[in-house]
Write an enzyme that holds these catalytic residues in place. Sequence first.
Site, PDB file in Angstrom:
ATOM      1  N   LYS A 203      40.020  42.983  21.771  1.00 42.08           N
ATOM      2  CA  LYS A 203      38.488  42.653  21.130  1.00 42.08           C
ATOM      3  C   LYS A 203      37.417  42.966  22.146  1.00 42.08           C
ATOM      4  O   LYS A 203      36.866  42.147  23.108  1.00 42.08           O
ATOM      5  CB  LYS A 203      38.522  41.071  20.738  1.00 42.08           C
ATOM      6  CG  LYS A 203      37.218  40.878  19.837  1.00 42.08           C
ATOM      7  CD  LYS A 203      36.595  39.421  19.983  1.00 42.08           C
ATOM      8  CE  LYS A 203      35.713  39.107  21.171  1.00 42.08           C
ATOM      9  NZ  LYS A 203      34.304  40.005  20.992  1.00 42.08           N
ATOM     10  N   GLU A 276      39.094  37.191  34.859  1.00 40.03           N
ATOM     11  CA  GLU A 276      38.072  37.871  35.932  1.00 40.03           C
ATOM     12  C   GLU A 276      36.660  37.258  35.568  1.00 40.03           C
ATOM     13  O   GLU A 276      36.297  37.765  34.459  1.00 40.03           O
ATOM     14  CB  GLU A 276      38.194  39.160  35.946  1.00 40.03           C
ATOM     15  CG  GLU A 276      37.462  39.474  37.231  1.00 40.03           C
ATOM     16  CD  GLU A 276      36.853  41.069  37.265  1.00 40.03           C
ATOM     17  OE1 GLU A 276      35.525  41.094  36.976  1.00 40.03           O
ATOM     18  OE2 GLU A 276      37.478  41.918  37.381  1.00 40.03           O
ATOM     19  N   CYS A 310      30.618  42.968  37.899  1.00 36.48           N
ATOM     20  CA  CYS A 310      31.141  41.592  38.462  1.00 36.48           C
ATOM     21  C   CYS A 310      31.295  41.732  39.809  1.00 36.48           C
ATOM     22  O   CYS A 310      31.058  40.428  40.599  1.00 36.48           O
ATOM     23  CB  CYS A 310      32.397  41.449  37.815  1.00 36.48           C
ATOM     24  SG  CYS A 310      33.606  42.723  37.880  1.00 36.48           S
ATOM     25  N   GLU A 408      24.611  33.341  38.966  1.00 35.71           N
ATOM     26  CA  GLU A 408      24.718  34.668  38.783  1.00 35.71           C
ATOM     27  C   GLU A 408      23.633  35.134  38.151  1.00 35.71           C
ATOM     28  O   GLU A 408      23.341  34.798  36.864  1.00 35.71           O
ATOM     29  CB  GLU A 408      26.004  34.950  38.188  1.00 35.71           C
ATOM     30  CG  GLU A 408      26.425  36.222  37.926  1.00 35.71           C
ATOM     31  CD  GLU A 408      27.848  36.620  37.551  1.00 35.71           C
ATOM     32  OE1 GLU A 408      28.367  37.651  37.855  1.00 35.71           O
ATOM     33  OE2 GLU A 408      28.155  35.828  36.581  1.00 35.71           O
TER      34      GLU A 408
END
Length: 539
Positions: A203, A276, A310, A408
């Site tokens: 997906k 992750e 990331c 973040e």
Amino acid sequence: MAHTPTSSGGPLLHGPSDPEHDPTASYALEPGYVDALTKRIVSTSGETAEVHSPLNGQPLAHIPQSSDADVAEAFARARVAQEAWARTPLDERAAALLRLHDLILDRQSEIIDLIVWESGKARKHAFDEPMHVALTARYYARNARKHLHTRRHVGVVPVLTRVEVNRLPKGVVGIISPWNYPFTMALCDGLPALLAGNAVVAKPDQQSMLSALLGVELLAEAGFPQDLWQVVAGPGRRIGPQLVGSSDYVCFTGSTATGKVIARGCADRLIGCSLELGGKNPILILRDADLEKAAEGAVRACFSNAGQLCVSTERMFVADQIYDRFMERFVARTQSMSLGASMDWGVDMGTLISQAQLDGVTAHVDEAVAKGARVLAGGRARPDLAPYFFEPTILEGVNPEMACFADETFGPVVSVYRFHDETEAVARANEGQYGLNAAVYSKDGARARALAAQIKCGTVNINEAFGATFASIDSPMGGMRDSGLGRRQGTDGIYRYTEPQSVATQRAIRFAPMFGMSDEHYSKVMTANLRIMKKLGRA
């Protein structure tokens, strides 16, 4: 798939344009190209979702949406294909990966075109994606036997006990991939799963389906069975639970909040997962760093893919002794970056992907400035360049009262701090709950590596931003603490998709009294055997 090539060889058509006012107005995706890609989605619902290019807001495609029945059908097809694929010789699976490697290199211009058009990133950052997938395919193909062949292990009784360990496929792996690296993240985690004998139900994120679907087309051209890699589409909150509930293993890349939800779903079913997740990645510029090299690396660390990476840097710690000299170079390099929304080479940073990303980045910067942070470079949106463009931004004076201190940002924003000694720098780098990637710049490699071992991050790069670890496919890559669990790449990256099976063959003796021994006599013989084995140095 037939497509109309452009100067870069990709699936774009040129039409009427006014490049002076809109350098992207000449680009459009061929409808037939999009239709051929979206047919690979398992969807019978009749529903679609429109997506737009962040380059200029132009509609890209109407993505078919998968229903619950479609997800079930995707898993049913994948399970049938996986049973046959698991019986395919390992060398044949590896050969398909090598063919994929060559196809990616042959069609990299087309791949890059689609990535840029769909994500808005600079072309040089889009180039990283086919390169990384090709590296991944070649690494696992060349190391297939090393990772997956049956291996002999030490038995309990020398010579008389033979032990072998097989690596059996999990079955069907569910992969949920993000939008920020739409080709890399859609494919790289699934390639070792295929080599290990699994099928995949994927997906990809709604905003970047086309790049992922082009990858599926290349898999088919490389010779992988058509039903082995299934694609479903739809909001994660709607089809995610069913995907987790139907998989034999789940691989997810995305936010920490969503990762925790997926981990709970996997725990309920007693299946494995690799996650992750987010990061607030630090970079340490030590007093003996090469200032020019560190400033160049810091620009890439902070602003590659507009910070939507990331492993990109959001916190920078600079030694007092060099702070002013380094910052002069870093700010100058940042201010001289070539910014734009273009399909062409020569752009240093592209745009954010969506209004949601722009809103989040703007909120972090505006709040920090309102509470006293100083903008050393950037600091504002640039709708004149693209609808969601935000300048590469350097902030000084950020403190814990500001959201961008610990949360973040996932955009082109870095906060810069002085430090007095390296122990302090490491302690500050380890603050917070994230632990994905870090970097250290120093001319003393041994000292930098010693500091790296004290930093609580899954990867640490010395005199490089992130590419040294991310492109070294033989080494594991992943996060500590709230940055995730499990690892991609290397042995860890393929073993996660296998079940280890120990097979032991016993010869001559049994593990029970023999030759008329009593239970007590047998226990004494076995105890003596343990002492002898220790003296002989046996493990």
